[in-house]
Structures are given as structure tokens and as C-alpha cells.
Design a protein around this motif. Structure first.
Motif, PDB file in Angstrom:
ATOM      1  N   ILE A   1       0.188  25.024  -5.731  1.00 59.28           N
ATOM      2  CA  ILE A   1       0.690  24.584  -7.225  1.00 59.28           C
ATOM      3  C   ILE A   1       1.004  25.791  -7.998  1.00 59.28           C
ATOM      4  O   ILE A   1       1.409  25.539  -8.754  1.00 59.28           O
ATOM      5  CB  ILE A   1      -0.449  23.010  -7.653  1.00 59.28           C
ATOM      6  CG1 ILE A   1      -0.477  21.554  -6.340  1.00 59.28           C
ATOM      7  CG2 ILE A   1      -0.608  22.678  -9.272  1.00 59.28           C
ATOM      8  CD1 ILE A   1      -1.331  21.269  -7.064  1.00 59.28           C
TER       9      ILE A   1
ATOM     10  N   GLN B   1       3.890  25.616 -10.004  1.00 61.25           N
ATOM     11  CA  GLN B   1       4.167  25.277 -11.066  1.00 61.25           C
ATOM     12  C   GLN B   1       3.184  25.229 -12.491  1.00 61.25           C
ATOM     13  O   GLN B   1       3.831  25.447 -13.219  1.00 61.25           O
ATOM     14  CB  GLN B   1       3.293  23.622 -10.975  1.00 61.25           C
ATOM     15  CG  GLN B   1       3.592  22.703 -10.232  1.00 61.25           C
ATOM     16  CD  GLN B   1       2.800  21.527  -9.822  1.00 61.25           C
ATOM     17  OE1 GLN B   1       1.886  20.844 -10.586  1.00 61.25           O
ATOM     18  NE2 GLN B   1       3.276  20.188  -8.644  1.00 61.25           N
ATOM     19  N   GLN B   2       2.084  26.263 -11.644  1.00 60.87           N
ATOM     20  CA  GLN B   2       1.983  27.163 -13.122  1.00 60.87           C
ATOM     21  C   GLN B   2       2.416  29.015 -12.686  1.00 60.87           C
ATOM     22  O   GLN B   2       1.717  29.092 -13.641  1.00 60.87           O
ATOM     23  CB  GLN B   2       0.218  27.569 -12.806  1.00 60.87           C
ATOM     24  CG  GLN B   2      -0.327  25.579 -12.824  1.00 60.87           C
ATOM     25  CD  GLN B   2      -1.977  26.238 -12.674  1.00 60.87           C
ATOM     26  OE1 GLN B   2      -2.673  26.896 -12.730  1.00 60.87           O
ATOM     27  NE2 GLN B   2      -2.400  24.966 -12.322  1.00 60.87           N
TER      28      GLN B   2
ATOM     29  N   ARG C   1      -9.501  16.919  -7.242  1.00 62.24           N
ATOM     30  CA  ARG C   1      -8.353  16.500  -8.536  1.00 62.24           C
ATOM     31  C   ARG C   1      -8.295  17.686 -10.016  1.00 62.24           C
ATOM     32  O   ARG C   1      -7.273  18.211 -10.722  1.00 62.24           O
ATOM     33  CB  ARG C   1      -8.533  14.965  -9.499  1.00 62.24           C
ATOM     34  CG  ARG C   1      -7.860  14.554 -10.810  1.00 62.24           C
ATOM     35  CD  ARG C   1      -7.832  13.442 -10.937  1.00 62.24           C
ATOM     36  NE  ARG C   1      -8.300  12.255  -9.668  1.00 62.24           N
ATOM     37  CZ  ARG C   1      -8.886  11.958  -9.602  1.00 62.24           C
ATOM     38  NH1 ARG C   1     -10.669  11.828 -10.154  1.00 62.24           N
ATOM     39  NH2 ARG C   1      -8.914  10.333  -9.039  1.00 62.24           N
ATOM     40  N   ALA C   2      -9.451  18.162 -10.234  1.00 64.63           N
ATOM     41  CA  ALA C   2      -9.586  19.170 -11.648  1.00 64.63           C
ATOM     42  C   ALA C   2      -9.235  20.140 -10.994  1.00 64.63           C
ATOM     43  O   ALA C   2      -8.645  20.620 -11.305  1.00 64.63           O
ATOM     44  CB  ALA C   2     -10.984  18.488 -11.560  1.00 64.63           C
TER      45      ALA C   2
ATOM     46  N   LEU D   1      -7.536  20.760  -8.107  1.00 61.74           N
ATOM     47  CA  LEU D   1      -5.423  21.188  -8.247  1.00 61.74           C
ATOM     48  C   LEU D   1      -4.369  21.042 -10.128  1.00 61.74           C
ATOM     49  O   LEU D   1      -3.271  20.672 -10.054  1.00 61.74           O
ATOM     50  CB  LEU D   1      -5.174  20.184  -7.475  1.00 61.74           C
ATOM     51  CG  LEU D   1      -5.566  19.911  -6.433  1.00 61.74           C
ATOM     52  CD1 LEU D   1      -4.576  19.227  -4.650  1.00 61.74           C
ATOM     53  CD2 LEU D   1      -5.383  21.912  -5.334  1.00 61.74           C
ATOM     54  N   THR D   2      -5.407  19.979 -10.712  1.00 59.46           N
ATOM     55  CA  THR D   2      -4.555  19.964 -11.753  1.00 59.46           C
ATOM     56  C   THR D   2      -4.934  20.914 -12.621  1.00 59.46           C
ATOM     57  O   THR D   2      -3.664  21.083 -13.814  1.00 59.46           O
ATOM     58  CB  THR D   2      -4.867  18.622 -12.553  1.00 59.46           C
ATOM     59  OG1 THR D   2      -4.970  17.718 -11.539  1.00 59.46           O
ATOM     60  CG2 THR D   2      -4.380  17.532 -13.619  1.00 59.46           C
ATOM     61  N   HIS D   3      -6.046  21.105 -13.058  1.00 57.20           N
ATOM     62  CA  HIS D   3      -5.929  22.068 -14.509  1.00 57.20           C
ATOM     63  C   HIS D   3      -6.797  23.710 -13.787  1.00 57.20           C
ATOM     64  O   HIS D   3      -6.549  24.188 -14.603  1.00 57.20           O
ATOM     65  CB  HIS D   3      -7.345  21.706 -15.151  1.00 57.20           C
ATOM     66  CG  HIS D   3      -6.992  20.283 -15.709  1.00 57.20           C
ATOM     67  ND1 HIS D   3      -5.994  19.889 -16.549  1.00 57.20           N
ATOM     68  CD2 HIS D   3      -7.551  19.016 -15.437  1.00 57.20           C
ATOM     69  CE1 HIS D   3      -6.178  18.716 -16.669  1.00 57.20           C
ATOM     70  NE2 HIS D   3      -7.318  18.310 -15.787  1.00 57.20           N
TER      71      HIS D   3
ATOM     72  N   PRO E   1      -9.947  10.053 -13.452  1.00 56.28           N
ATOM     73  CA  PRO E   1     -10.314  11.385 -14.302  1.00 56.28           C
ATOM     74  C   PRO E   1     -11.455  11.701 -14.582  1.00 56.28           C
ATOM     75  O   PRO E   1     -11.416  11.511 -15.803  1.00 56.28           O
ATOM     76  CB  PRO E   1      -9.135  12.480 -14.568  1.00 56.28           C
ATOM     77  CG  PRO E   1      -7.973  10.617 -13.899  1.00 56.28           C
ATOM     78  CD  PRO E   1      -8.894   9.936 -14.187  1.00 56.28           C
TER      79      PRO E   1
END
Length: 678
Positions: A205, A209-210, A78-79, A81-83, A22
């Protein structure tokens, strides 16, 4: 390892690392800007190349850039969906570029994808396939063309090798481009899939998740997804455009900008037509005149400027080049270039310009190419390029041929007539302008086209002016071929022979014979119209006798005897027997007794009255054979052959002097005359 190689290796390693590790958002922003910069650089480079091979690394570079762009897509996905954050560049493209409107953003993204995937990528792929197929199909023809030019002496072995390598590289390049275009197509498909993944899974997500509600999640992740899609598609579009430019650059005189400017504005009067059309469009339609009149005025003004511009090319020859040539002539260094002398020059008056002007149907240039090929086959000699130029000091219908600056032949042509040569007796029905056929000195007439058919019926040989002058050029070059063979030309022949017979060449030169001595032997053969094409046999003989003597006259005699089969076929010409004039025993004894041997070679010294009697007897035999329409050939013993040649070459240069050892044993020889001094 060089720094440039190290940078490329590190870059590839970083691309692989992007797929796994990442990256922080600030680094992602830098890499996204770098991606756009590289795509723009590739596009500008493709526009400024003059031929595809100047950017031969493009297929490999295209693969690396595609991998880099996909790596960025994975990192941004990735960024996101993750943050829920992919850096300032993605956010800027999502908010500022599309105004924060998701619908507008999606529409812009879809338009970019359609343009890239359907228009540019699909077209580039098709052009690459066709170019690869036709390049491979054309390879045998190109190779044959190179071999023909090499055999004709138009190019050297080094140039032929370079052209073969270029043909091979072109085939490899277009084959690689055919496969590389699939990368661009796959990249466009991957871009669509990645956008759908970001959009769907981003909302999932964000909600699960958030803890975001569906509306906020859709708004936030859709904005980032559109921004990521657009920031990826812009460089992809640039690379696709560069791919299309590379594969469609078939023929070019300069870069893309120069070609467009010179060819689009090659007919500046068309700007008047375009401007007038736009003006009518504003006057006769509801379109606002404020829009059409300025544009029409600009086009008309541009047409006026370009029509009267002195820098425009006229008839394909830029006037700038003339100015450059004038400056070169005025420069002090240009004096040295004036010392250069063309081996062969063909000059003509202005009335003969249609002979060489292809726009007027002139084919003299093609004929000269064929002459060079013909003489390469007949004599084994690579004739230098013939310099062709007009000369206002000549009469309009006059031409002349120079060899090494010395005029060797001249003549006059009537382009609207045909040259008719008599079959032996003139016919009063054939009316024309009396003249002499320039190649062989035969009486002839210039006749008009309406009398051509009648002359042919009466047995006249009728030829057109281009055939007259090309035959004249052929005969003059053939007669003076020995004078065109210098040490440099001999070195080229030796280098060509060395490719297939390296040991044979090493045994002859530089020891025991120098290039100059080999050149003298070859020139003596050419002077007597003996072909030197069979260089292996010539060098075999020089290898055998070069260690015994360095006398080039004797070496030439040994070579001639080795070429007995070739010489026999040359003069027998399909006849059953060879008709010759022999020397009487007394004449041969007089010549043998007159041979003087010195440390610098042998020469003939006989009483002038005896030499005069011998020449008169030869002249009588030549005249007798000419009346019988037979070619005179003098046959003598090997010991005196070259001295007989020394005696006769000034007065009878075209009469072959042969020895018994130069004829095959199975040839029937018929004596039709004897040279005597009784």
C-alpha cells in the motif's frame, strides 16, 4: 438491571463494533492501554486466589478478552493500512521500546510469540486437558466419599449438598478451561498472521497507493507492525500466564505469594547452601567476585534471619495462631465460648500420645470414624464428633471418656503390651500383668509381644491396645446412645426422613406430636438397645397412635410391637429357637395389680418385699444362664412389659425385656427358667 451488568453488556457491544467501525487513533491508544491493564488485573487476580473455583468466570472472561484483543488487532491493522498511523501507543512500542531498530523489534516480537505459543500456552493446554480428564474420572469417587461422610454423620445434608455442588462445578470448570485454552493458542497464531499481513500489505500500500519508495515503506510500516505486534503480545503473554496459574493451582493454603514464601523458605538452611555455592562460583571461576560475593552474602544473611525468625512455622503450626488464641482467651467475649460442652470427649495421658499421632503410626482417629459409621448402621444414630485431647492431670497410661462433661468410663493401656483374655481357665505358662478388660469386665493379662503367639495357641483372645480402647469407646457410646439424642439431633433425623417421606413426617410432627415427644420415644428405644434406623416404620406407628395418646411410654410400646421382625432378628441371632426366662402367673398378676394410673402417666407401685423377691428370682435365673453361657432374655405379656423394665432397669440394665407381641409368630420360644415368688 444493575450497573455492573450494564457495563459488561456495553463492553461486549463495543467489542463487536470494533470489528466493523473504524476507530480514531486516540481511542485506539486508550483501548490498547486498557487491554494491558485488564491483562495485568487478571494475572494478579489469578495469583491471589486460593482455589480455581474462586475465579470460575475465568474461561468466559478469557474468551471475551481474546475477542477484545483480536478486535484491537483488526482496528490497528485497519488504521495502519489505511492511514499509516495507529496512534501514539503503537508508535511508542515500535520506536522507544525496541529503540527504532526493526531487526531488534522483530526478534523481540518473535521471542514473545515463541514464549507465549510454545512454552506457556502449550503447557497450559496440556495441564487443562489432564486436569479435565482426571477431574471427570474422580467424580464418582468424590461422590461416594461425600455419601460415606454423610452416612457416618461427619457432615450434614447441607454440607453434603454444598460439596456435591462444588465437585460438579470443578468438573465444569476444568472442562471449560480445556476448551478456553484453545482460545489462547488460536490468539497466538492469529497474532503471527496479523503481523505478516501488516508487514506485506503495508509495504504494498505504501508503494502503490501512497507513492513511497520501497525502503521508506518498509521502514515505516515495519516499525508500526512491530509496535502493534508487541503491544498485542504483552497482554496476550499476561493472559497466558494467568491461564497457566489458574489450571495449576491444585492445592493451596493461601494466595500464590503466601504459598511461595512459606514453601520456598520452609527450609531456610538451604539458603546457606545456595549462598555458599554462589560464593564458590565466584572464587573458582572467572566470574567477577563483585557480582557473586554480594549475592552470596545476601543469601547467607537471609538464611540467618529466616532460621532465627520466631514467625516461622514449626511442625506445621504457626506460633502466631497461639498468640491469637491467647488474645481470644483474654478477651471478655471469650467467656461465653467456655460454656460450650462437647457431647463426647476422649482424654488421655501423655504416654498414650502415640495412639493418636499419625506420625507415630497411631490410627485412633480413623478407628473413631469407623465407630461412628458402625453405630450409625447399628443404631441409626448420628454420633457427634468425638473431641480428642491430652490431659496432663491423668496418669501417663490412663484415659477416660466423658459424655456431656460427665466421666462415663476410664481405663489404662500398656502400649508395648497385648491384652490376653482367658478362654475360661488360666494357664500358668502365660505370664503377664493381671488386669480387667475394660469393655466387659473380664479378667485378663497384659502380656509382651514375645508371648503373644503362645497365648493364641493356648486359646487366649489377644488384642492390641488400640483395639482395646476402640472397643471400650464403642460399648460406652452404645450404652449411652440415648443420652446423645437431643431435640436438635432428633430434628436432623426428621429432616433427613422428610426428604423421602414428606407426607409421613407432616402427619406426625408438629401435630399431633412435638419434636420433644418424638425424641423421648426414640431415646427409650435406644436405651433398650433397639435400633432407630428404621424411621419410616417408627413414624408410621406414631402416625397411627399419636392421635390416640401422647403418653410416650405407650407410644414406645406400640413402636416396639411394629418393630417385631427387627427385634426378633436382633435377639435370635441365627439360632433355631429363642431361649428365654418367663414370668410366672403370680408375678405378672402382682405387677399388673401394682400399676397406678395418674394424669401424668402410669407407674409401678408394689410392696418392697415383693419387688425384692422378684429381683432375687431374676438374679438367680441370670446367674444360672450365665453358667450355661447363654444370654438372659426375660419374656412377659405386653400389658406388663414396660413395668417389668421399670422394675429391673436399675439392677439389670443390660437384660432385654421382651413381650410376646414383639416376637414373630413363627419363632420357636424355649423357656429355660421361670421368675417366681413362691
Amino acid at each position: 438491571m444493575k450497573a455492573r451488568d450494564l457495563i459488561v453488556i456495553i463492553s461486549v457491544i463495543m467489542i463487536v463494533a470494533m470489528l466493523i467501525i473504524p476507530l480514531p487513533t486516540w481511542l485506539l491508544s486508550i483501548l490498547l492501554i486498557l487491554n494491558i491493564s485488564l491483562a495485568l488485573l487478571v494475572l494478579l487476580t489469578s495469583m491471589n486466589m486460593t482455589e480455581p473455583l474462586q475465579f470460575s468466570v475465568f474461561p468466559s472472561l478469557l474468551l471475551l478478552l481474546t475477542l477484545f484483543r483480536l478486535g484491537l488487532n483488526i482496528s490497528t491493522t485497519r488504521a495502519i493500512l489505511t492511514h499509516g498511523d495507529a496512534g501514539g501507543v503503537v508508535e511508542t512500542f515500535g520506536s522507544f521500546v525496541v529503540g527504532g531498530n526493526l531487526i531488534v523489534g522483530m526478534v523481540v516480537f518473535l521471542i514473545l510469540v515463541i514464549i507465549n505459543f510454545i512454552v506457556i500456552t502449550k503447557g497450559s493446554e496440556r495441564v487443562s486437558e489432564v486436569a479435565a480428564r482426571f477431574t471427570l474420572d474422580a467424580m464418582p469417587g468424590k461422590q461416594m466419599s461425600i455419601d460415606a461422610d454423610l452416612n457416618a454423620g461427619m457432615i450434614s445434608e447441607t454440607q453434603a449438598r454444598e460439596r456435591r455442588e462444588k465437585v460438579s462445578r470443578e468438573a465444569d470448570f476444568y472442562g471449560s478451561m480445556d476448551g478456553a485454552s484453545k482460545f489462547v493458542k488460536g490468539d497466538a497464531v492469529a497474532g503471527i498472521i496479523i503481523v505478516l499481513i501488516n508487514l506485506i500489505f503495508g509495504i504494498v500500500i505504501g508503494v502503490l497507493q501512497q507513492g513511497m519508495n520501497i525502503q521508506d515503506a518498509a521502514s515505516h510500516f515495519s516499525l508500526l507492525t512491530v509496535g502493534d505486534g508487541i503491544v498485542s503480545q504483552v497482554p496476550a503473554l499476561l493472559i497466558s500466564t494467568a491461564t497457566g496459574i489458574v489450571v495449576t493451582r491444585a492445592t493451596s493454603d493461601g494466595n500464590l505469594g503466601a504459598d511461595i514464601a512459606s514453601q520456598l523458605l520452609h527450609f531456610p538452611k538451604m539458603l546457606y547452601v545456595t549462598g555458599g555455592t554462589i560464593l564458590c562460583l565466584g572464587l573458582f571461576t572467572p566470574i567477577n567476585d563483585v557480582l557473586t560475593i554480594p549475592i552470596a552474602g545476601l543469601l547467607i544473611f537471609a538464611g540467618y534471619r529466616f532460621t532465627n525468625s520466631p514467625d516461622l512455622e514449626k511442625d506445621g503450626v504457626p506460633e502466631v495462631e497461639e498468640d491469637m488464641e491467647t488474645d481470644e482467651i483474654k478477651s471478655p467475649e471469650s467467656v461465653v465460648s467456655l460454656l460450650n460442652m462437647d457431647p463426647i470427649e476422649f482424654e488421655f495421658g501423655y504416654g498414650l500420645i502415640p495412639l493418636v499421632d499419625t506420625n507415630q503410626g497411631g490410627d485412633l482417629l480413623d478407628r473413631i470414624v469407623m465407630i461412628r459409621r458402625q453405630l450409625a448402621i447399628e443404631l441409626g444414630l448420628v454420633i457427634p464428633v468425638v473431641r480428642i485431647r491430652d490431659n496432663i492431670q491423668l496418669q501417663p497410661n490412663e484415659y477416660r471418656l466423658k459424655i456431656k462433661g460427665i466421666e462415663m468410663a476410664h481405663g489404662e493401656l500398656l502400649l508395648d503390651h497385648y491384652l490376653a483374655m482367658s478362654p475360661g481357665t488360666d494357664d500358668d505358662a502365660i505370664i503377664g500383668i493381671d488386669t480387667i478388660e475394660p469393655s466387659f469386665g473380664l479378667p485378663a493379662k497384659w502380656i509382651t509381644e514375645d508371648m503373644k503367639e503362645e497365648a493364641e495357641i493356648l486359646g487366649y483372645t489377644v488384642v492390641d491396645p488400640p483395639s482395646v480402647v476402640s472397643t471400650h469407646i464403642t460399648e460406652v457410646i452404645k450404652t449411652n446412645g440415648y443420652d446423645l439424642l437431643g431435640r436438635q439431633e432428633t430434628k436432623q433425623l426428621i429432616d433427613h426422613l422428610k426428604e423421602n417421606y414428606p407426607i409421613l413426617v407432616e402427619e406426625v410432627t408438629p401435630n399431633p406430636l412435638s419434636i420433644g415427644e418424638v425424641q423421648k420415644v426414640l431415646a427409650k428405644l435406644l436405651k433398650e438397645n433397639i435400633s432407630i434406623r428404621n424411621l419410616p416404620i417408627i413414624f408410621e406407628t406414631l402416625a397411627d397412635f399419636g392421635k390416640v395418646t401422647s403418653d410416650t411410654d405407650l407410644l414406645t410400646e406400640y413402636v416396639r410391637q411394629s418393630l417385631a421382625r427387627q427385634i426378633t432378628n436382633q435377639f435370635l441371632q441365627g439360632n433355631d429357637s429363642l431361649k428365654v426366662v418367663t414370668l410366672s402367673g403370680r408375678v405378672e398378676k402382682v405387677i399388673a395389680d401394682g400399676i397406678q394410673q395418674t394424669e401424668h402417666g402410669n407407674y409401678l407401685a408394689i410392696d418392697p418385699s415383693l419387688s425384692q423377691l422378684i429381683l432375687e428370682s431374676i438374679a438367680a435365673q441370670v446367674e444360672h444362664l450365665s453358667l450355661m453361657e447363654q444370654t438372659p432374655i426375660v419374656l412377659c405379656s405386653p400389658a406388663v412389659r414396660m413395668y417389668v423394665r421399670q422394675l429391673t432397669e436399675r439392677y439389670f440394665p443390660q437384660i432385654p425385656i421382651l413381650s410376646y407381641n414383639e416376637l414373630e409368630a413363627n419363632v420357636e420360644v424355649q423357656s429355660v427358667g421361670v421368675v417366681s415368688i413362691d
